[in-house]
Design a protein around this motif. Sequence first.
Motif, PDB file in Angstrom:
ATOM      1  N   GLN A   2       0.813  -1.220   0.110  1.00 55.26           N
ATOM      2  CA  GLN A   2       0.136   0.053   0.156  1.00 55.26           C
ATOM      3  C   GLN A   2       0.817   1.428  -0.001  1.00 55.26           C
ATOM      4  OE1 GLN A   2      -2.507  -1.076   3.304  1.00 55.26           O
ATOM      5  NE2 GLN A   2      -4.283  -1.132   1.923  1.00 55.26           N
ATOM      6  N   LEU A   3       0.599   2.141  -0.960  1.00 63.38           N
ATOM      7  CA  LEU A   3       1.403   3.379  -1.168  1.00 63.38           C
ATOM      8  C   LEU A   3       0.680   4.573  -0.684  1.00 63.38           C
ATOM      9  CD1 LEU A   3       2.723   2.427  -4.699  1.00 63.38           C
ATOM     10  CD2 LEU A   3       3.946   1.960  -2.327  1.00 63.38           C
ATOM     11  N   GLN A   4       1.306   5.374  -0.080  1.00 61.59           N
ATOM     12  CA  GLN A   4       0.723   6.733   0.331  1.00 61.59           C
ATOM     13  C   GLN A   4       1.594   7.979  -0.387  1.00 61.59           C
ATOM     14  OE1 GLN A   4       1.014   6.188   4.705  1.00 61.59           O
ATOM     15  NE2 GLN A   4      -1.101   5.646   4.519  1.00 61.59           N
ATOM     16  N   CYS A  95       1.878   7.810  -7.153  1.00 62.44           N
ATOM     17  CA  CYS A  95       3.153   6.795  -7.126  1.00 62.44           C
ATOM     18  C   CYS A  95       2.586   5.391  -7.292  1.00 62.44           C
ATOM     19  CB  CYS A  95       3.862   7.022  -5.961  1.00 62.44           C
ATOM     20  SG  CYS A  95       3.155   6.601  -4.326  1.00 62.44           S
ATOM     21  N   ALA A  96       3.677   4.503  -7.907  1.00 61.64           N
ATOM     22  CA  ALA A  96       3.170   3.378  -8.229  1.00 61.64           C
ATOM     23  C   ALA A  96       4.474   2.325  -8.090  1.00 61.64           C
ATOM     24  CB  ALA A  96       2.799   3.109  -9.777  1.00 61.64           C
ATOM     25  N   GLU A 109       2.209  -1.850 -16.313  1.00 57.31           N
ATOM     26  CA  GLU A 109       3.209  -2.738 -15.410  1.00 57.31           C
ATOM     27  C   GLU A 109       3.476  -2.779 -14.071  1.00 57.31           C
ATOM     28  OE1 GLU A 109       6.782  -2.852 -18.431  1.00 57.31           O
ATOM     29  OE2 GLU A 109       5.579  -3.515 -19.875  1.00 57.31           O
ATOM     30  N   TYR A 110       2.635  -1.685 -13.703  1.00 58.24           N
ATOM     31  CA  TYR A 110       2.776  -1.551 -12.242  1.00 58.24           C
ATOM     32  C   TYR A 110       1.548  -1.871 -11.530  1.00 58.24           C
ATOM     33  CZ  TYR A 110       6.637   1.579 -13.016  1.00 58.24           C
ATOM     34  OH  TYR A 110       8.049   2.135 -13.432  1.00 58.24           O
ATOM     35  N   GLU A 111       1.926  -3.013 -10.386  1.00 60.43           N
ATOM     36  CA  GLU A 111       0.746  -3.603  -9.818  1.00 60.43           C
ATOM     37  C   GLU A 111       0.246  -2.945  -8.648  1.00 60.43           C
ATOM     38  OE1 GLU A 111       3.782  -6.785 -11.176  1.00 60.43           O
ATOM     39  OE2 GLU A 111       3.801  -4.760 -10.321  1.00 60.43           O
ATOM     40  N   TYR A 112       0.820  -1.948  -7.974  1.00 58.83           N
ATOM     41  CA  TYR A 112       0.404  -1.266  -6.880  1.00 58.83           C
ATOM     42  C   TYR A 112       0.335   0.191  -7.010  1.00 58.83           C
ATOM     43  CZ  TYR A 112       1.987  -5.681  -5.322  1.00 58.83           C
ATOM     44  OH  TYR A 112       2.451  -7.204  -5.176  1.00 58.83           O
ATOM     45  N   TRP A 113      -0.749   0.913  -6.739  1.00 61.56           N
ATOM     46  CA  TRP A 113      -0.945   2.331  -6.768  1.00 61.56           C
ATOM     47  C   TRP A 113      -1.246   3.063  -5.655  1.00 61.56           C
ATOM     48  CZ3 TRP A 113      -0.190   4.894 -11.316  1.00 61.56           C
ATOM     49  CH2 TRP A 113       0.223   4.108 -12.556  1.00 61.56           C
ATOM     50  N   GLY A 114      -0.764   4.314  -5.459  1.00 64.99           N
ATOM     51  CA  GLY A 114      -1.374   5.079  -4.419  1.00 64.99           C
ATOM     52  C   GLY A 114      -2.328   6.023  -4.592  1.00 64.99           C
TER      53      GLY A 114
END
Length: 123
Positions: A2-4, A95-96, A109-114
């Motif tokens: 998890q991104l912040q 951000c990813a 191609e980025y699995e995780y996103w803020g």
Amino acid sequence: VQLQASGGGLVTTGDSPRLSCAASGGTFSVPVVAWFRQAPGQRREFVATIRRDDALSAYADSVKGRFTISIASTKNTVYLRLNSLKPEDTAVYYCAAREGRGLSDRDREYEYWGQGTLVTVSS
């Protein structure tokens, strides 16, 4: 992961804000982190990316020489310094992060996103 993202706000063209991207819990577990942005009515576009272990980075042509992506010494926060801002830099900045080690400018191609942080640039 998890991104912040944080650090956005209303700025002028003379300001140099710094955006931050931190992983919840304080630890990144993926090698590559990037910033993308989406302006009103526009598609999301790549801004910059960095690999955490060796700080290899890449930039979109539109921000090269103006924005700087970096990583904290703890490697748990990635920054994006915005210099020489233009009104057209106004966007929600996301951000990813991705599991692969290669740098990529493709959002798929980025699995995780803020959640994104809004930067509004006034002249």
